[in-house]
Design an enzyme around this catalytic site. Structure first.
Site, mmCIF file in Angstrom:
data_model
loop_
_atom_site.group_PDB
_atom_site.id
_atom_site.type_symbol
_atom_site.label_atom_id
_atom_site.label_comp_id
_atom_site.label_asym_id
_atom_site.label_seq_id
_atom_site.Cartn_x
_atom_site.Cartn_y
_atom_site.Cartn_z
ATOM 1 N N CYS A 158 0.807 -1.226 0.000
ATOM 2 C CA CYS A 158 0.000 0.000 0.000
ATOM 3 C C CYS A 158 0.839 1.275 0.000
ATOM 4 C CB CYS A 158 -0.956 -0.020 1.179
ATOM 5 S SG CYS A 158 -2.097 -1.415 1.095
ATOM 6 N N HIS B 93 -1.964 8.228 6.446
ATOM 7 C CA HIS B 93 -2.205 6.939 5.800
ATOM 8 C C HIS B 93 -3.463 6.282 6.361
ATOM 9 C CE1 HIS B 93 -1.450 3.036 3.977
ATOM 10 N NE2 HIS B 93 -1.576 2.471 5.161
ATOM 11 N N LYS C 205 -8.937 8.633 3.209
ATOM 12 C CA LYS C 205 -9.496 7.284 3.117
ATOM 13 C C LYS C 205 -10.856 7.199 3.808
ATOM 14 C CE LYS C 205 -5.073 4.825 2.720
ATOM 15 N NZ LYS C 205 -4.125 5.931 2.993
ATOM 16 N N HIS D 238 -9.706 2.419 1.285
ATOM 17 C CA HIS D 238 -8.263 2.217 1.093
ATOM 18 C C HIS D 238 -7.989 1.847 -0.350
ATOM 19 C CE1 HIS D 238 -4.184 1.559 1.598
ATOM 20 N NE2 HIS D 238 -4.161 0.538 2.437
ATOM 21 N N PHE E 230 1.999 3.646 4.227
ATOM 22 C CA PHE E 230 2.631 2.500 4.867
ATOM 23 C C PHE E 230 2.040 1.216 4.299
ATOM 24 C CE2 PHE E 230 2.133 5.694 8.480
ATOM 25 C CZ PHE E 230 3.326 6.340 8.194
ATOM 26 N N PHE F 26 2.148 -3.468 3.937
ATOM 27 C CA PHE F 26 2.553 -4.777 4.431
ATOM 28 C C PHE F 26 4.045 -4.993 4.170
ATOM 29 C CE2 PHE F 26 -1.732 -7.264 4.218
ATOM 30 C CZ PHE F 26 -2.154 -6.613 5.360
#
Length: 405
Positions: free
Chosen positions: A163, A300, A329, A334, A391, A393
């Site tokens: 992301c 984020h 968001k 997202h 940010f 995974f």
């Protein structure tokens, strides 16, 4: 000596609108783009909530041969890039005669892969898949298609960083130009919107199940949030050296002055505060700005408990409780691989129109979000310098800082 890097064009294709004007109005109005998708429910999804965009009609712009290797990510990216190039006053004839690069963030092509294999299962013959499928199936589908259509001659690759993909693509374009390796790079992020791409996320219980209230379900920083909502589309940011932009007489929308990055080096999915703080401080050091010079932070924050809380703590540690913060968001859901690029576009629209878009559905702060200055209603405000966090995974972190031209 490093070169100055400016933004000369932006384009957007998102659930808030399919062009800059529509999106700017939606941001100002605090309008949500989240819907209930019955197809997902019928398929077996726990949550049928999603951002949604219309399938673009590319026939007026591209030949059948040009379209055959394109699936959702490339289709959306073409529409966003077309708008950005028009704003930057760039056309294919010019691009063919100059060295222009492309670095696009994309981290899945799930639907096209599934469709190709379903065809083989049905027909029992791989030769019936079709020649365009290979170009649709690869993660580099956006770069392969756009670089060919636009006749680009510069750097050409996809960037996959979960992301943070869209943000890192802009950061890498920034580094290429600042070091004198390219005069111009088309950057951005694309995210497919389909049930095939997000089923594994849904299976983890990641998504909000507030299905009776789709537009109220995405609640970054709110105490009562119950998960994120997937979304998608594409966003494009044209980066150029300041000298080249001035030589062309191009519009200068803003100057990218800082790119901070880090890896958490810990859990594959859970964020940590230290990694985020390091990215924030790196970006500020590179930009040569203090915390007091940041007028707005596009967070984020995705509407998950652990993610929002860790970011609120990182923002408080570096900026205290004064700088205005919101997560777009809350309106878009997202947007995953495109989010880092779309949020630069969203915030540039705020900068151009002197307002801070609201963090809608923020009603009750939790212990961490209560410590920072979250803007829950549209706020008239001049923005001279903003920061955007992304940010992902694997513990990848990216922070970009842009100042007004």
């Amino acid at each position: 000596m490093s070169k100055r890097v400016v933004i000369t064009g932006i384009g957007i294709y998102s659930c808030l609108g399919t062009n800059l004007d529509e999106v700017a109005k939606a941001l100002y109005a605090g309008k949500s783009g989240i819907v209930f998708d019955q197809q997902r429910k019928d398929f077996g999804y726990r949550s049928a909530l999603t951002g949604m965009v219309p399938k673009p009609d590319l026939k007026p712009y591209l030949s059948r041969r040009q379209r055959m290797g394109m699936h959702e990510p490339a289709e959306y990216a073409y529409m966003a890039t077309k708008e950005a190039l028009e704003q930057a006053q760039l056309d294919v004839d010019f691009l063919e005669q100059t060295e222009t690069g492309i670095i696009f963030g994309n981290d899945s092509t799930a639907a096209s892969v599934v469709e190709a294999n379903d065809k083989v299962r049905e027909k029992g013959d791989t030769t019936l898949i079709g020649s365009g499928a290979i170009f649709q199936n690869m993660n580099s589908t956006v770069n392969m298609n756009l670089s060919t259509i636009l006749k680009l001659k510069g750097i050409n690759f996809s960037l996959s960083a979960a992301c943070a993909s869209g943000s890192h693509s802009i950061g890498m374009g920034y580094l290429m130009i600042s070091q004198g390796l390219q005069d111009r790079v088309i950057c951005g992020g694309a995210q497919e919107i389909n049930k095939e791409a997000m089923s594994s996320f849904d299976g983890l219980g990641t998504f909000s199940v507030r299905e009776s209230e789709p537009t109220r379900a995405s609640r970054p920083f709110d105490r009562d949030r119950d998960g994120l909502i997937p979304s998608g589309g594409a966003a494009t940011v044209i980066l150029e050296s300041y000298e080249e932009a001035k030589r062309r007489g191009a519009p200068i929308l803003g100057e990218l002055i800082g790119y901070g990055f880090s890896s958490n080096g810990e859990h594959i999915s859970n964020p940590n505060i230290d990694g985020q703080v390091r990215a924030l401080r790196m970006a500020m050091k590179q930009a040569g700005v203090t915390a007091q010079q940041i007028d707005y932070i596009n967070a984020h924050a995705t509407s998950t408990a652990v993610g929002d809380s860790s970011e609120a703590q990182a923002i408080f540690e570096v900026y205290g409780d004064q700088v205005p913060v919101s997560s777009t968001k809350s309106m878009t859901g997202h947007e995953c691989w495109m989010a880092g690029a779309s949020e630069i576009v969203y915030t540039l629209l705020m900068m151009q129109n002197d307002f801070v878009a609201p963090n809608i559905n923020f009603e009750n702060p939790d212990e961490d979000s209560a410590k920072i200055n979250i803007i829950s209603r549209t706020q008239e405000q001049k923005i001279d310098c903003f920061l955007s966090n992304s940010f992902g995974f694997g513990g990848t972190n990216s922070t970009l800082i842009v100042k007004k031209a």
